[in-house]
Every structure is written in structure tokens, then in C-alpha cells.
Design a protein around this motif. Structure first.
Motif, mmCIF file in Angstrom:
data_model
loop_
_atom_site.group_PDB
_atom_site.id
_atom_site.type_symbol
_atom_site.label_atom_id
_atom_site.label_comp_id
_atom_site.label_asym_id
_atom_site.label_seq_id
_atom_site.Cartn_x
_atom_site.Cartn_y
_atom_site.Cartn_z
ATOM 1 N N SER A 1 -5.791 -6.484 -3.250
ATOM 2 C CA SER A 1 -3.826 -6.582 -3.264
ATOM 3 C C SER A 1 -2.817 -7.248 -2.505
ATOM 4 O O SER A 1 -1.952 -7.621 -2.063
ATOM 5 C CB SER A 1 -3.754 -5.271 -4.067
ATOM 6 O OG SER A 1 -3.707 -4.131 -2.554
ATOM 7 N N TRP B 1 -12.205 8.365 -6.285
ATOM 8 C CA TRP B 1 -10.780 6.949 -7.061
ATOM 9 C C TRP B 1 -11.053 5.932 -6.380
ATOM 10 O O TRP B 1 -11.512 4.775 -6.875
ATOM 11 C CB TRP B 1 -9.170 7.519 -7.506
ATOM 12 C CG TRP B 1 -8.764 6.241 -8.460
ATOM 13 C CD1 TRP B 1 -8.721 6.588 -9.626
ATOM 14 C CD2 TRP B 1 -8.266 4.815 -7.789
ATOM 15 N NE1 TRP B 1 -8.542 4.679 -10.041
ATOM 16 C CE2 TRP B 1 -8.020 3.765 -9.089
ATOM 17 C CE3 TRP B 1 -8.091 4.552 -6.825
ATOM 18 C CZ2 TRP B 1 -6.899 2.600 -8.866
ATOM 19 C CZ3 TRP B 1 -6.918 3.646 -6.640
ATOM 20 C CH2 TRP B 1 -6.992 2.569 -7.652
ATOM 21 N N PHE B 2 -10.997 5.643 -5.025
ATOM 22 C CA PHE B 2 -10.474 5.023 -3.998
ATOM 23 C C PHE B 2 -11.878 4.301 -3.725
ATOM 24 O O PHE B 2 -12.221 3.156 -2.889
ATOM 25 C CB PHE B 2 -9.962 5.569 -2.999
ATOM 26 C CG PHE B 2 -8.154 5.711 -2.756
ATOM 27 C CD1 PHE B 2 -7.464 4.578 -2.776
ATOM 28 C CD2 PHE B 2 -7.488 6.801 -3.063
ATOM 29 C CE1 PHE B 2 -6.822 4.041 -3.480
ATOM 30 C CE2 PHE B 2 -6.454 6.711 -3.044
ATOM 31 C CZ PHE B 2 -5.595 5.133 -2.534
ATOM 32 N N LEU C 1 0.927 -0.751 0.249
ATOM 33 C CA LEU C 1 0.377 0.146 -0.460
ATOM 34 C C LEU C 1 0.644 1.271 -0.069
ATOM 35 O O LEU C 1 0.242 2.197 -0.647
ATOM 36 C CB LEU C 1 -0.803 -0.384 1.654
ATOM 37 C CG LEU C 1 -2.066 -0.851 1.218
ATOM 38 C CD1 LEU C 1 -3.102 -1.177 2.708
ATOM 39 C CD2 LEU C 1 -3.094 -1.074 -0.066
ATOM 40 N N VAL D 1 -7.787 -2.315 -4.227
ATOM 41 C CA VAL D 1 -7.405 -2.607 -3.348
ATOM 42 C C VAL D 1 -7.097 -3.471 -2.194
ATOM 43 O O VAL D 1 -5.993 -3.665 -1.938
ATOM 44 C CB VAL D 1 -7.206 -0.783 -2.463
ATOM 45 C CG1 VAL D 1 -6.584 -0.630 -1.483
ATOM 46 C CG2 VAL D 1 -6.984 0.513 -3.819
ATOM 47 N N ASP E 1 1.997 3.656 -2.990
ATOM 48 C CA ASP E 1 0.453 4.048 -4.279
ATOM 49 C C ASP E 1 1.170 5.224 -2.870
ATOM 50 O O ASP E 1 0.096 5.583 -1.746
ATOM 51 C CB ASP E 1 -0.478 3.748 -3.924
ATOM 52 C CG ASP E 1 -1.562 4.625 -4.660
ATOM 53 O OD1 ASP E 1 -1.655 6.168 -4.616
ATOM 54 O OD2 ASP E 1 -2.503 4.421 -4.391
ATOM 55 N N GLU E 2 1.118 6.757 -3.833
ATOM 56 C CA GLU E 2 1.383 8.067 -3.532
ATOM 57 C C GLU E 2 0.194 8.550 -2.834
ATOM 58 O O GLU E 2 0.380 9.270 -1.939
ATOM 59 C CB GLU E 2 2.089 8.554 -4.110
ATOM 60 C CG GLU E 2 3.584 8.185 -4.133
ATOM 61 C CD GLU E 2 4.372 9.346 -5.329
ATOM 62 O OE1 GLU E 2 4.803 10.165 -4.828
ATOM 63 O OE2 GLU E 2 5.978 9.248 -5.285
ATOM 64 N N ARG E 3 -0.803 7.961 -2.932
ATOM 65 C CA ARG E 3 -2.084 8.809 -2.365
ATOM 66 C C ARG E 3 -2.731 8.020 -1.263
ATOM 67 O O ARG E 3 -3.658 9.001 -0.837
ATOM 68 C CB ARG E 3 -3.066 8.662 -3.710
ATOM 69 C CG ARG E 3 -2.854 8.976 -4.468
ATOM 70 C CD ARG E 3 -4.216 8.488 -5.941
ATOM 71 N NE ARG E 3 -3.835 7.124 -5.890
ATOM 72 C CZ ARG E 3 -4.702 6.203 -6.331
ATOM 73 N NH1 ARG E 3 -5.344 6.873 -7.826
ATOM 74 N NH2 ARG E 3 -4.409 4.787 -7.278
ATOM 75 N N ILE E 4 -2.015 7.093 -0.861
ATOM 76 C CA ILE E 4 -2.027 6.715 0.371
ATOM 77 C C ILE E 4 -1.297 7.068 1.562
ATOM 78 O O ILE E 4 0.332 7.329 0.737
ATOM 79 C CB ILE E 4 -1.749 4.947 0.114
ATOM 80 C CG1 ILE E 4 -2.950 4.781 -0.714
ATOM 81 C CG2 ILE E 4 -2.543 4.455 2.084
ATOM 82 C CD1 ILE E 4 -3.017 2.989 -0.664
ATOM 83 N N VAL F 1 -6.657 8.572 2.536
ATOM 84 C CA VAL F 1 -5.805 8.738 1.385
ATOM 85 C C VAL F 1 -6.090 10.496 1.297
ATOM 86 O O VAL F 1 -6.739 11.105 2.215
ATOM 87 C CB VAL F 1 -6.412 7.813 0.237
ATOM 88 C CG1 VAL F 1 -6.937 6.469 0.407
ATOM 89 C CG2 VAL F 1 -8.385 8.499 0.333
ATOM 90 N N THR G 1 -8.527 12.092 -3.938
ATOM 91 C CA THR G 1 -8.548 10.725 -4.614
ATOM 92 C C THR G 1 -8.946 9.937 -4.567
ATOM 93 O O THR G 1 -9.722 9.172 -4.668
ATOM 94 C CB THR G 1 -6.965 10.631 -4.357
ATOM 95 O OG1 THR G 1 -6.221 10.073 -2.595
ATOM 96 C CG2 THR G 1 -5.773 11.147 -4.580
#
Length: 272
Positions: free
Chosen positions: A69, A58-59, A19, A66, A22-25, A51, A55
Motif C-alpha cells: 500500500s 492480523w498484521f 497508514l 500493508v 488504519d486506526e489499529r496503527i 500497532v 491486532t
């Protein structure tokens, strides 16, 4: 000390490894049994993310990707009702993993008592690292206003349900009222639930547990359903009145009396 089992640890390590890429997290943390340090081989893994605000849309659409993953193969992935960007997964060996995503603007690091931090990108969301749980220790009693209102709302609907002879629904209603009684008991003790949904024993006193365990069994027999409701109502009113006096809050006497009168008219029985 390692707690839980290898399946759980593998999911946690994947969350820690995958996780943050992902730079958005902005942060990854665990709540529930793994947040409180009470995990065992029966525990779910409750993974929460923070997040960036821009974003979240999107999530909210891709939360399932996610979640997969970090779980690997699944036999069920489904959204958690009422929550945006939240879902659950079941693996082939029946490990239950939850994912809940919080936008930064709505993040509150004190929302959960007992947090294990896996990742904090800037070190600012959890500046002190893991948050130890209080373990459900009693505190200052508080007034659970919504719990009290909901109890009498649900109770009043017993007339409609049994009036339609919906005895299966009425049986479910016994559990709903019991859950409101449990919430009132926790307020009595000043306990704000800190354990997972499948742990309750340690949060209640011996007296409270004895009362709950003595609730009359209610199948689909009308008389049994009424007996169980009557038992719960009498204990709820006794505790609620005492707690209102203790906390200096107003007991909703008008709502209570209107509900009891409603039941009396239709069932010809005194519930108080």
C-alpha cells in the motif's frame, strides 16, 4: 532540506498519508538513513509501525498488503527471516523498502538511535517527536559477551567445514568471523551501531579500518582460508583480552584455549 530522491520521498509521503487511516496503527516512523538524517539516493526506506497488541496476529499475516500500500508496484515482496510482521519490497526501479511491525507491548522508542516520526496517534509514543541520532560518536567501552562467544563457536566449526573440504562454506566463514571482529571493534569504541547496515566507515577508527582492510584475501584455497582466519583470530584475541581488562569482565579463557587446541590438533598450526 530534502534528502534522498523523489522515489524515496513518494514512499515516505504515502506512508504518512495512507497508514494513519488504519486506526489499529498507533505510530509510523523511519529508522536507518532516514532516521539518522544521512539518507542519499542509494538509501533504503525503513518504515516501522506500532500497532495495538490485539491486532498483531492480523498484521503478521497481512504485512505484505500493508507494504504494497505504500510502495506501489513491486517486483519482489518477501518476509525478513526471523522477524514476525516484517518484510521487504523491491520496486520496478529497484527502490528497497522495509516494513517492520511492533506490537505496542514490545515497543521501545529507544531501540533505535535516530528516528524520524511520521505519525503518533496519541502523541505518547514519541512525546518529544523525532529522535536525533548520536551519529556513532564514541562512548564508554562495553563488553560484547555474545559476540565473543559466537566468535569462538564459529571459529571451532572451521575444523568441521574444512574437514569435509567445504571450502566455499569456509570462505563464507571468514566473513562471519570478520563481522564478529567488527562488533568487537565497535564495543572498543563504545559505539552502538546507529547507521544503516550499508554504512560502517564513520563508526570505526582509522586504525580499525586499516586492520580490517588488511585481512588476507581468501578464495577457496585451503591455505588462504587458514591465513585469513589466523589473522582475524590474533587480532580478535588481542583486542578482546584488552577490552575484558578495561571493562572488568571475564575473558572466556577456557573456551578460547579449547578452541585453539582444537584447531592445533587438526591443522597443526598455531592460531594465536
Amino acid at each position: 532540506m530534502t534528502i534522498g530522491d523523489d522515489r524515496q520521498q513518494q514512499v515516505i509521503e504515502r506512508a504518512r498519508a495512507v497508514l494513519p487511516a488504519d486506526e489499529r496503527i498507533l505510530a509510523v516512523y523511519l529508522i536507518g538513513s532516514y532516521g539518522t538524517g544521512q539518507a542519499d539516493r542509494f538509501s533504503d526506506v525503513d518504515v516501522h509501525l506500532v500497532v495495538a497488541d490485539d491486532t498483531m496476529d492480523w498484521f503478521a499475516e497481512h504485512w505484505a498488503d500493508v507494504l504494497r500500500s505504500i510502495t506501489g508496484p513491486t517486483v519482489l515482496v518477501d518476509q525478513i527471516p526471523g522477524l514476525v510482521g516484517a518484510g521487504l519490497a523491491i520496486t520496478p526501479d529497484w527502490l528497497h523498502v522495509d516494513l517492520v511491525i511492533h506490537p505496542l507491548a514490545a515497543f521501545d522508542r529507544f531501540q533505535y538511535d535516530g528516528v524520524r516520526v511520521l505519525f503518533d496517534r496519541d502523541g505518547t509514543l514519541f512525546p518529544d517527536g523525532d529522535q536525533p541520532a548520536t551519529g556513532g560518536r564514541p562512548g564508554t567501552p562495553y563488553w560484547p559477551e555474545q559476540t565473543v562467544s559466537l566468535f569462538f563457536y564459529f571459529l571451532g566449526n572451521l575444523v568441521t567445514v574444512l574437514g569435509r573440504d567445504e571450502r566455499i562454506v569456509a570462505n563464507q566463514g571468514v566473513g562471519v568471523l570478520r563481522d564478529q571482529l567488527i562488533a568487537l571493534m565497535l564495543a572498543e569504541r563504545g559505539v552502538r551501531r546507529t547507521s544503516g547496515a550499508k554504512r560502517l566507515n564513520a563508526l570505526l577508527s582509522d586504525e580499525q579500518r586499516a586492520v580490517l582492510e588488511a585481512i588476507p584475501a581468501a578464495g577457496t584455497d585451503r591455505a588462504d582460508i587458514l591465513d585469513a582466519n589466523r589473522y582475524i583470530v590474533r587480532d580478535f584475541i588481542r583486542r578482546g583480552c584488552a577490552l575484558a581488562e578495561q571493562t572488568g569482565e571475564r575473558w572466556p579463557a577456557e573456551l578460547v584455549q579449547a578452541t585453539l587446541d582444537h584447531l592445533q590438533r587438526h591443522f597443526g598450526a598455531d592460531f594465536a
